[in-house]
Design a protein around this motif. Structure first.
Motif, short mmCIF file in Angstrom:
data_model
loop_
_atom_site.label_atom_id
_atom_site.label_comp_id
_atom_site.label_asym_id
_atom_site.label_seq_id
_atom_site.Cartn_x
_atom_site.Cartn_y
_atom_site.Cartn_z
N PHE A 1 0.83 -1.21 0.00
CA PHE A 1 0.00 0.00 0.00
C PHE A 1 0.86 1.26 0.00
O PHE A 1 0.67 2.17 -0.80
N GLY B 1 -6.63 -6.52 -1.34
CA GLY B 1 -7.91 -5.90 -1.70
C GLY B 1 -8.68 -5.47 -0.48
O GLY B 1 -9.21 -4.35 -0.42
N LYS C 1 -8.78 0.65 4.18
CA LYS C 1 -7.99 1.87 4.27
C LYS C 1 -8.73 3.04 3.62
O LYS C 1 -8.70 4.16 4.12
N LEU D 1 -7.04 -2.43 1.15
CA LEU D 1 -7.36 -1.18 0.44
C LEU D 1 -8.78 -0.74 0.76
O LEU D 1 -9.06 0.45 0.97
N PHE E 1 0.55 2.43 -3.85
CA PHE E 1 -0.67 3.23 -3.87
C PHE E 1 -0.43 4.62 -3.33
O PHE E 1 -1.10 5.56 -3.71
N LEU E 2 0.53 4.74 -2.41
CA LEU E 2 0.82 6.04 -1.83
C LEU E 2 2.15 6.62 -2.33
O LEU E 2 2.37 7.81 -2.25
#
Lengths: 239, 371
Positions: A87, A126, A132, A129, A91-92
């Motif tokens: 993540f 999944g 989150k 996410l 993603f970040l």
């Protein structure tokens, strides 16, 4: 019956500071060891842990000693879970995952490596996410027998509200009734709820890009024990 | 009155894990014999009993049910009438027998409780035994259990246009049957026609937006107002953002499709970083209606559960408080699709309790909340 989540505040958690839930700034380097991603250096550890409570100290059960006692110990690192590091990295964009040979790992490469560790890694990622994106702080749920524990503001301020148990459609039948009852029992004695996340995925799931995960769909089920004796006795007598 | 003597329980036999499967060892046989002896000793004690204190019933071989000949005490929550006679369900008869409130005769011979077990539960393993255990347990602690009836319960209030719109929307979204009283309502046909038109309006919108505009202008203003209100309502079901809105239970949104975890979205931390959170809002909640083609066990509801203080009447029951789904020892818990399916098949949706009967016959109930 309407559902209200249990959110319990911890004693002594100072509520004054409003911490950002996600770290930002330039990426830090983490090393993939095969089961976790380790971040070294006091500055980096502080940045990742203080903003969103990611990871755990390699020499403690929770927060790294650097945060709790303030002592700088060069041998201590911050261990990030695989979902956490995926993540943070992809993603970040705040983490750069290197393998042991110091080569940068790409998304697909990391996912394949993580799938060797945990065959349900895609489902877990999944779910991670999914949780989150709703603003929860997620920690490992291994000590309560689940996949994750989720907190409203973080383990410093709240007790965890849910034990998350991730499963796919096909393996719910393998979860024995005893396991589910046991999980529920642990949850109840520690004032949490069991949340089952059922991940349904298409027959062919590709994971070349991060948007491919959108093919995963999640459904939520909360199981609470119903105390039939106390329920009937708590009803008011109306004549 | 029954004289009870406290049996001395062997302390050794109490320690350790519960044993639920026979092992076939010598020690086990000895222990069992000892327990049988204790039981026999206890049963052979003389007992005094009031003869008239029990109801009298006989086994009706044609009806395959227990026919009540004489009632005794409160009988309000038991039995059903058939052909002018009062019959007891097998679990009711067994429960009354165990409570020493019933004398059961088989061709004018008094049956023992053991014989009654065989007669009423059958000699082969069936779900009847679990049903009886659950029935007896919950009745003892003060609930009223009635065999499940999937019937709608109507409020006496005449359904309004709003109710008609709700029923139609739920029919489309959750596959829920439209209640009969709504179908009979004078508003129903009108609302149905209107909603159909709205649907057409929405689907054709992109193609002929301009034409639609002029058409909307020409249609009656009165009607136009309706379009807006019903259309809006449909949207709110999808997003379900108004849980506080009081609605009648009959038309309540079943599975609101809302996440239980959305409660943090009002927090300052979330709002501050809303844009960032939105960036990785990739994985979404599944749509329950799509999953129906999967293999789903055909679980059925066994009992309707009522509370004593709600003014329960056998003749005209109100909606139950819960409905019970009974799981045997090794039956897995229902999956999300299964529980949703069962819930939506109810004509009057009521929360479902999943009751599991354990290896050592302990009974545990669970409430399910599902998205």
């Amino acid at each position: 019956m309407l559902f209200t989540p249990i959110i319990k505040q911890k004693k002594g958690g100072n509520k004054s500071s409003l911490l950002p839930p996600l770290p930002d700034g330039s990426p830090v380097i983490g090393v993939f060891t095969g089961i976790s991603v380790e971040v070294c250096g006091a500055e980096d550890i502080r940045k990742i842990y203080e903003n969103g409570f990611f990871g755990k100290g390699s020499k403690s059960r929770g927060a790294p000693k650097l945060i709790t006692t303030g002592t700088i110990d060069d041998t201590e690192s911050l261990s990030l879970e695989l979902e956490e590091s995926a993540f943070l990295a992809y993603f970040l964009g705040i983490l750069c995952i290197h393998d042991i040979q110091c080569n940068e790992m790409q998304y697909r490469e990391f996912l394949e490596a993580a799938k060797n560790v945990n065959s349900h890694f895609l489902e877990c990622l999944g779910s991670y996410l999914y949780l989150k994106s709703k603003g929860w702080i997620i920690k490992s749920g291994i000590k309560f027998g689940g996949n994750f524990l989720i907190y409203k503001r973080g383990p410093r301020y709240n007790h965890a509200s849910f034990i998350i148990f991730v499963h796919t459609k096909s393996d719910i039948k393998d979860i024995s009734i005893k396991d589910l009852k046991g999980l529920q029992r642990i949850a109840e004695t520690s004032d949490k709820d069991v949340l089952l996340l059922e991940v349904s995925k298409p027959n062919v799931l590709t994971y070349n890009t991060i948007s491919d995960l959108a093919a995963l769909k999640i459904s939520e089920t909360i199981i609470r024990r119903f105390n039939s004796t106390s329920f009937v006795q708590s009803q008011k007598i109306t004549k | 009155m029954e004289k009870m003597s406290t049996a001395k329980v062997d302390k050794q036999s109490q320690s350790g894990l519960k044993r639920t499967v026979p092992e076939g060892t010598v020690e086990e046989a000895l222990e069992l014999n000892k327990l049988y002896d204790d039981l026999r000793k206890q049963l052979s004690l003389p007992r005094t009993d009031r003869l008239g204190g029990r109801a009298l019933a006989t086994w009706d071989p044609d009806e395959k049910a227990v026919h009540v000949l004489r009632k005794d005490g409160k009988f309000g929550n038991f039995g059903y009438s058939h052909g002018g006679r009062l019959y007891l369900e097998y679990y009711e008869a067994l429960y009354l027998l165990e409570m020493n409130r019933l004398q059961l005769e088989y061709h004018s011979m008094i049956m023992s409780i053991e014989q009654a077990y065989l007669l009423l539960l059958g000699e082969t393993a069936t779900p009847k035994c679990n049903e009886y255990l659950v029935y007896a347990h919950l009745t003892r602690i003060g609930y009223i259990l009635v065999r499940h009836q999937n019937i709608p319960y109507y409020d006496k209030i005449e359904p309004t246009e709003e109710d008609c719109a709700w029923a139609l929307a739920l029919n489309v979204i959750n596959n829920r049957a439209i209640p009969e009283n709504v179908k009979k309502s004078p508003h129903f046909v009108k609302v149905k026609k209107e909603m159909k038109q709205i649907k057409e309006c929405i689907t054709k919108q992109q193609v002929q937006e301009q034409q639609q505009l002029s058409e909307a202008d020409s249609s009656t203003i009165n009607f136009n107002g309706k379009i807006i209100s019903t259309g809006k309502r449909k949207v709110t079901i999808d997003e379900s953002e108004n849980p506080t809105e009081a609605k009648r239970r009959c038309l309540e949104v079943a599975s609101s499709q809302k996440s239980f975890l959305d409660c943090l979205k009002d927090e300052p931390e979330y709002k501050q970083f809303q844009a960032t959170f939105a960036k990785f809002d990739i994985v979404q909640m599944g749509d329950t209606t799509i999953n129906t083609e999967d293999e789903v066990r055909s679980l059925h509801i066994a009992f309707d559960l009522y509370l004593h203080n709600n003014g329960f009447k056998k003749r005209s029951p109100k909606p139950p408080t819960f409905r019970l789904l009974i799981l045997g020892v090794h039956e897995p818990f229902p999956t999300h699709a299964e529980i949703t399916n069962i819930y939506n098949l109810q004509k009057y949706p009521v929360p479902i309790l999943v009751v599991s009967v354990g290896e050592s016959k302990q009974i545990q109930a669970f409430v399910y909340y599902f998205s």
